[in-house]
Design an enzyme around this catalytic site. Structure first.
Site, PDB file in Angstrom:
ATOM      1  N   ARG A  48      -7.024  13.466 -15.261  1.00  0.00           N
ATOM      2  CA  ARG A  48      -6.430  13.434 -13.917  1.00  0.00           C
ATOM      3  C   ARG A  48      -7.387  12.757 -12.939  1.00  0.00           C
ATOM      4  NH1 ARG A  48      -6.813  17.661 -10.876  1.00  0.00           N
ATOM      5  NH2 ARG A  48      -6.303  19.174 -12.516  1.00  0.00           N
ATOM      6  N   TYR A 100      14.042   0.847   0.943  1.00  0.00           N
ATOM      7  CA  TYR A 100      14.481   1.429  -0.321  1.00  0.00           C
ATOM      8  C   TYR A 100      15.013   2.847  -0.035  1.00  0.00           C
ATOM      9  CZ  TYR A 100      14.062   3.663  -4.868  1.00  0.00           C
ATOM     10  OH  TYR A 100      14.324   4.363  -6.006  1.00  0.00           O
ATOM     11  N   ASP A 172       5.183  -2.246   1.631  1.00  0.00           N
ATOM     12  CA  ASP A 172       5.773  -2.087   0.296  1.00  0.00           C
ATOM     13  C   ASP A 172       6.008  -3.495  -0.244  1.00  0.00           C
ATOM     14  OD1 ASP A 172       7.465  -1.787  -1.925  1.00  0.00           O
ATOM     15  OD2 ASP A 172       8.423   0.012  -1.105  1.00  0.00           O
ATOM     16  N   LYS A 197       8.991  -1.832 -11.369  1.00  0.00           N
ATOM     17  CA  LYS A 197       9.807  -3.034 -11.180  1.00  0.00           C
ATOM     18  C   LYS A 197       9.094  -4.243 -11.799  1.00  0.00           C
ATOM     19  CE  LYS A 197      12.138   0.101  -9.061  1.00  0.00           C
ATOM     20  NZ  LYS A 197      12.165   0.334  -7.635  1.00  0.00           N
TER      21      LYS A 197
HETATM   22  C1  PLP Z   1      12.009   1.439  -6.786  1.00  0.00           C
HETATM   23  C2  PLP Z   1      11.344   1.297  -5.481  1.00  0.00           C
HETATM   24  C3  PLP Z   1      10.521   2.306  -4.978  1.00  0.00           C
HETATM   25  C4  PLP Z   1      10.311   3.616  -5.709  1.00  0.00           C
HETATM   26  O1  PLP Z   1       9.656   3.445  -6.924  1.00  0.00           O
HETATM   27  P1  PLP Z   1       9.893   4.375  -8.233  1.00  0.00           P
HETATM   28  O2  PLP Z   1       8.985   3.772  -9.222  1.00  0.00           O
HETATM   29  O3  PLP Z   1      11.340   4.284  -8.584  1.00  0.00           O
HETATM   30  O4  PLP Z   1       9.518   5.762  -7.846  1.00  0.00           O
HETATM   31  C5  PLP Z   1       9.891   2.077  -3.762  1.00  0.00           C
HETATM   32  N1  PLP Z   1      10.077   0.934  -3.067  1.00  0.00           N
HETATM   33  C6  PLP Z   1      10.877  -0.056  -3.524  1.00  0.00           C
HETATM   34  C7  PLP Z   1      11.037  -1.298  -2.728  1.00  0.00           C
HETATM   35  C8  PLP Z   1      11.536   0.092  -4.734  1.00  0.00           C
HETATM   36  O5  PLP Z   1      12.339  -0.882  -5.175  1.00  0.00           O
END
Ligand code: PLP
Length: 379
Positions: A48, A100, A172, A197
């Site tokens: 961790r 998101y 982000d 992603k």
């Molecule tokens: C999918 C996504 C998230 C969240 O991520 P997870 O891996 O699904 O928890 C946050 N911001 C954006 C722009 C996303 O596409």
């Protein structure tokens, strides 16, 4: 090597130093690490806190984002939840309105319950964003381009309005990845990723990252990371390292396909609007060209009626009707019932998300097959 290009960095930006010469990063599937003797450590105590495989993906991401350090989390939302622990009750945060859906849900249902004040605004409107700054504002959270409306925020312009104040600029960067956009170089303090992603890129794992410009800020986040515990597993760290190796190839190919698909969609009479940052008609085309080296491969589009939207979703064959994005497979998403289902209908409508809006995450297939698939599905 100084000034390594980003596609080289994806492979060699940080390499695990293996005594055996392993070219692929070993998966250290160990929860704990033995100490040679009292008062001695190999540098690893408990996974961790740190694990060599996770440390490798963290260093790799830091290299790609030009960050002092990066931290790897079990999901993007875990990264955002940890980030929110930097703030205290009554702190005020300004966030992009078209976020998101999961980020909106976290802000509205968890962060606000914990006493944070959150204001949503179209951060592409710099004056409107500046007007919301209050003495207790501690962060501006920007997603650019946004999900699903593809609005672009000028990151340097936001930096200018927070300069000299105790306000963190958080971006982000999930949609463009460091391959196309490096927010820390534009003045951001922290970059957030859903590594689920494009970074991992194969729709086979969940991951999240924070890349941080300042070592002291990273120390605070590291403390929260190890204390709250949502860290990325060794195996998933390995998968993200493997995914990043082809990030450049995948981003280039997906973008090339997306440009052709956006052009194709515009020729269809049943398609009323196409939202793609790479279209010259996009209101922020110029800003994108300035702050990013690519447009990405996310397209939203509005069709003439709900029936057409449903027909497309039911009839696609190669393209899969699924949530998520950024993988090698092309996916079609229905934000109104999927990513943004938990956003109240009125808020959804205000953001432009209706039952005629569809979102494509364009993959690396032969684009002619994708065009043929859409064409047979919409008929
Ligand atoms: C999918 C996504 C998230 C969240 O991520 P997870 O891996 O699904 O928890 C946050 N911001 C954006 C722009 C996303 O596409």
């Amino acid at each position: 090597m100084k000034n390594m290009k980003i596609s080289t960095k994806c492979l060699h930006g940080f390499r695990y130093q293996s005594a055996e010469g392993a070219v692929a990063t070993p998966i250290f599937q160990s929860a704990t690490f033995a100490h040679p003797a009292i008062g001695q450590s190999t540098g690893y105590d408990y996974s961790r806190l740190q694990n060599p495989t996770r440390e490798t993906v963290e260093n790799l991401l830091a290299s790609l984002e030009n960050a002092a350090e990066a931290l790897a989390f079990s999901t993007g939302m875990a990264a955002l939840t940890t980030l929110m622990e930097l703030f205290s009750p009554d702190d005020h945060i300004i966030a992009t309105s078209d976020l998101y859906g999961g980020s909106i849900r976290l802000f509205q249902h968890i962060s606000q319950k914990n006493g944070l004040q959150i204001d949503f605004v179209d951060t592409s409107n710099i004056a409107a964003t500046q007007n919301l700054i209050k003495p207790n504002t501690r962060a501006i959270f920007v997603e650019t381009p946004t999900n699903p409306m593809m609005n672009v925020t000028d990151i340097s312009a936001i930096k200018n309005i927070v300069k000299g104040q105790n306000i963190l600029l958080i971006v982000d960067n999930t949609f463009l990845t460091p391959y196309f956009q490096q927010p820390l170089l534009l003045g951001a303090d922290i970059v957030l990723h859903s590594g689920t992603k494009y970074l991992s890129g194969h729709n086979d794992t969940l991951a999240g990252f924070l890349a941080v410009s300042e070592p002291q800020l990273c120390e605070r986040l590291k403390f929260i990371h190890k204390t709250t515990g949502a860290c990325l597993s060794p195996f998933d760290s390995f998968l993200v390292i493997r995914g990043i190796k082809t990030l450049g190839l995948r981003m280039d190919k997906s973008q090339e396909n997306a440009i052709k698909l956006a052009d194709y969609l515009q020729t269809l009479s049943m398609v009323k609007k196409v939202f793609f940052v790479g279209l010259k008609t996009h209101p922020s085309y110029e800003i994108s060209q300035r702050q990013s080296s690519g447009f990405g491969a996310m397209i939203s589009f509005e069709v003439d009626c709900q029936a057409t939207a449903h027909k497309l979703l039911n009839n696609v064959k190669i393209i899969q009707f699924a949530e998520s994005l950024g993988g090698v497979e092309t996916l079609i998403t229905y934000p109104t019932t999927q990513t943004h289902a938990d956003v109240p209908p009125a808020d959804r409508a205000a953001r432009g998300i209706n039952d005629r809006l569809l979102r494509l995450s364009v993959g690396i297939e032969n684009v002619d097959d994708l065009i043929e698939d859409l064409s047979q599905a919409i008929k």
